[in-house]
Design a protein around this motif. Structure first.
Motif, PDB file in Angstrom:
ATOM      1  N   TYR A 133       0.853  -1.188   0.000  1.00  0.00           N
ATOM      2  CA  TYR A 133       0.000   0.000   0.000  1.00  0.00           C
ATOM      3  C   TYR A 133       0.892   1.242   0.000  1.00  0.00           C
ATOM      4  N   ARG A 134       0.544   2.214  -0.844  1.00  0.00           N
ATOM      5  CA  ARG A 134       1.280   3.484  -0.910  1.00  0.00           C
ATOM      6  C   ARG A 134       0.423   4.575  -0.273  1.00  0.00           C
ATOM      7  N   ALA A 135       0.983   5.278   0.704  1.00  0.00           N
ATOM      8  CA  ALA A 135       0.240   6.338   1.384  1.00  0.00           C
ATOM      9  C   ALA A 135       0.286   7.649   0.625  1.00  0.00           C
ATOM     10  N   GLY A 136       1.386   7.935  -0.044  1.00  0.00           N
ATOM     11  CA  GLY A 136       1.527   9.192  -0.771  1.00  0.00           C
ATOM     12  C   GLY A 136       0.685   9.222  -2.028  1.00  0.00           C
ATOM     13  N   PRO A 137       0.470  10.420  -2.569  1.00  0.00           N
ATOM     14  CA  PRO A 137      -0.385  10.551  -3.751  1.00  0.00           C
ATOM     15  C   PRO A 137       0.247  10.058  -5.043  1.00  0.00           C
ATOM     16  N   GLU A 138       1.569   9.909  -5.069  1.00  0.00           N
ATOM     17  CA  GLU A 138       2.240   9.486  -6.296  1.00  0.00           C
ATOM     18  C   GLU A 138       3.600   8.891  -5.953  1.00  0.00           C
ATOM     19  N   ASP A 139       4.244   8.287  -6.955  1.00  0.00           N
ATOM     20  CA  ASP A 139       5.583   7.714  -6.781  1.00  0.00           C
ATOM     21  C   ASP A 139       6.642   8.768  -7.092  1.00  0.00           C
ATOM     22  N   SER A 150      11.154   7.807  -1.562  1.00  0.00           N
ATOM     23  CA  SER A 150       9.898   8.495  -1.817  1.00  0.00           C
ATOM     24  C   SER A 150       9.846   9.803  -1.038  1.00  0.00           C
ATOM     25  N   GLN A 151       9.119  10.785  -1.544  1.00  0.00           N
ATOM     26  CA  GLN A 151       8.883  11.993  -0.752  1.00  0.00           C
ATOM     27  C   GLN A 151       8.032  11.670   0.470  1.00  0.00           C
ATOM     28  N   TRP A 152       7.378  10.512   0.466  1.00  0.00           N
ATOM     29  CA  TRP A 152       6.565  10.063   1.595  1.00  0.00           C
ATOM     30  C   TRP A 152       7.098   8.719   2.121  1.00  0.00           C
ATOM     31  N   PRO A 153       8.363   8.693   2.593  1.00  0.00           N
ATOM     32  CA  PRO A 153       8.907   7.437   3.094  1.00  0.00           C
ATOM     33  C   PRO A 153       8.193   7.010   4.367  1.00  0.00           C
ATOM     34  N   VAL A 154       8.158   5.720   4.606  1.00  0.00           N
ATOM     35  CA  VAL A 154       7.578   5.206   5.845  1.00  0.00           C
ATOM     36  C   VAL A 154       8.709   5.143   6.871  1.00  0.00           C
ATOM     37  N   TYR A 179       1.109  11.629   6.244  1.00  0.00           N
ATOM     38  CA  TYR A 179      -0.153  10.910   6.342  1.00  0.00           C
ATOM     39  C   TYR A 179      -0.085   9.837   7.423  1.00  0.00           C
ATOM     40  N   LEU A 180      -1.109   9.795   8.241  1.00  0.00           N
ATOM     41  CA  LEU A 180      -1.302   8.737   9.226  1.00  0.00           C
ATOM     42  C   LEU A 180      -2.375   7.809   8.689  1.00  0.00           C
ATOM     43  N   CYS A 181      -2.099   6.501   8.680  1.00  0.00           N
ATOM     44  CA  CYS A 181      -2.971   5.563   7.973  1.00  0.00           C
ATOM     45  C   CYS A 181      -3.344   4.367   8.842  1.00  0.00           C
ATOM     46  N   ALA A 182      -4.523   3.828   8.564  1.00  0.00           N
ATOM     47  CA  ALA A 182      -4.981   2.578   9.158  1.00  0.00           C
ATOM     48  C   ALA A 182      -5.487   1.683   8.033  1.00  0.00           C
ATOM     49  N   LEU A 183      -4.970   0.457   7.970  1.00  0.00           N
ATOM     50  CA  LEU A 183      -5.313  -0.471   6.904  1.00  0.00           C
ATOM     51  C   LEU A 183      -5.853  -1.770   7.475  1.00  0.00           C
ATOM     52  N   ASN A 184      -6.706  -2.419   6.712  1.00  0.00           N
ATOM     53  CA  ASN A 184      -7.143  -3.765   7.050  1.00  0.00           C
ATOM     54  C   ASN A 184      -5.940  -4.699   6.874  1.00  0.00           C
ATOM     55  N   ALA A 185      -5.535  -5.357   7.966  1.00  0.00           N
ATOM     56  CA  ALA A 185      -4.342  -6.188   7.906  1.00  0.00           C
ATOM     57  C   ALA A 185      -4.508  -7.382   6.972  1.00  0.00           C
TER      58      ALA A 185
END
Length: 298
Positions: A133-139, A150-154, A179-185
């Motif tokens: 899953y990618r949180a940022g809007p683009e690669d 990435s400009q949005w590294p984890v 971005y703070l995210c919650a995903l279905n594991a």
């Protein structure tokens, strides 16, 4: 009298306990931190003498589960699975960026993030990819400490509880966002994603219904697990004494060491009966201090 131990050399009541290595695994490359002390002279000026707070990737991080060791390597940009008894490599998985935090293990899966901007879920036994899953809007890629990222590294760990995986991505709130995210594991489906104002770096902490997110040099911020909304209405950017490490002990959030080697204890619950002498001291009933700290030496 000599006794065999599995790790370390111990001195106990005059007895010397020596260890014999069961196996040795050579990673091939040393760690490659995202921010190391030599860079401080270029970025912090006189503050370069202070200790760094983002030290989570100064060594290869390891998780042990199911009779195996899962270790990550920012230098190799991947995750490796070893047999805990023999040290033999079982499988390897590579991403497009540095992996800096040990995987979270839930049931038969492992979860981790990468500097390539993705969070990955793998089968713990085989290393097969279940989802990413990618949180940022683009690669979008940038140069980060001499490497592509990435400009949005984890740059946080992935925390998994009750079938939900939590993490944060991004370092620049004013340029691209964080971005703070919650995903279905189970399948990586997005449950919620929320922009936040803090550059998240470090190990996430879940305590009851709250997600604590470390912020490097600033103290951790708190968000509700249900929707990612902030617990405190005002930004915590100016709160002092940050760190990449958090723990929850006796209704207190402990974090540190900060740039001066100090750990902080924060009382999270108000109006409850204090259960320990330390908690009473921190609340001011014994010391008159609202906060309490000690110096971490060595």
């Amino acid at each position: 009298m000599m006794m065999r131990a599995t790790l370390g050399t111990l001195l106990l009541f005059g007895l010397t306990l020596r260890a014999a290595a069961g196996w040795v695994f050579d990673t091939g490359l040393p760690p490659h931190p995202g921010f190391y002390p030599e860079l401080r002279a270029q970025t912090l000026g006189p503050q370069e003498l202070l200790a760094p707070t983002s030290t989570f990737d100064f060594a290869h991080a390891i998780t042990a589960a199911h009779g195996r060791l899962f270790y990550v390597s920012a230098a190799h940009e991947g995750v490796f699975c070893l047999d805990a008894k023999t040290g033999a490599r079982v499988w390897s998985f590579f991403t497009e960026g540095a992996v800096r935090f040990a995987p979270a293990v839930a049931a038969d899966r492992i979860f981790f993030g990468s500097d390539d901007g993705y969070v990955y879920c793998l089968d713990a036994a085989t290393g097969q990819l279940h989802w990413k899953y990618r949180a940022g809007p683009e690669d979008r890629l940038i140069i980060a400490n001499g490497r592509l990222a990435s400009q949005w590294p984890v740059r946080t760990s992935v925390a998994v509880t009750n079938g939900i995986a939590y993490f944060s991505a991004g370092l620049f709130p004013a340029d691209g966002g964080v971005y703070l995210c919650a995903l279905n594991a189970a399948d990586g489906a997005e449950i919620w994603k929320r922009p936040i104002l803090t550059p998240s770096q470090g190990h996430l902490l879940i305590a009851e219904d709250t997600l604590f997110v470390p912020n490097g040099r600033a103290s951790p911020t708190e968000f509700r697990l249900t929707d990612g909304s902030p617990v405190r209405e005002r930004s915590d950017l100016r709160r002092e004494d940050g760190s990449a490490y958090l723990a929850y002990v006796d209704d207190m959030v402990v974090y540190g060491p900060n740039e001066y080697g100090i750990f902080r204890f924060r009382v999270e619950k108000e109006g409850q009966q204090d259960s320990t002498q330390l908690l009473r001291a921190i609340r001011g009933k014994l010391t008159g201090l609202r906060g309490w700290r000690f110096l971490a030496r060595g």
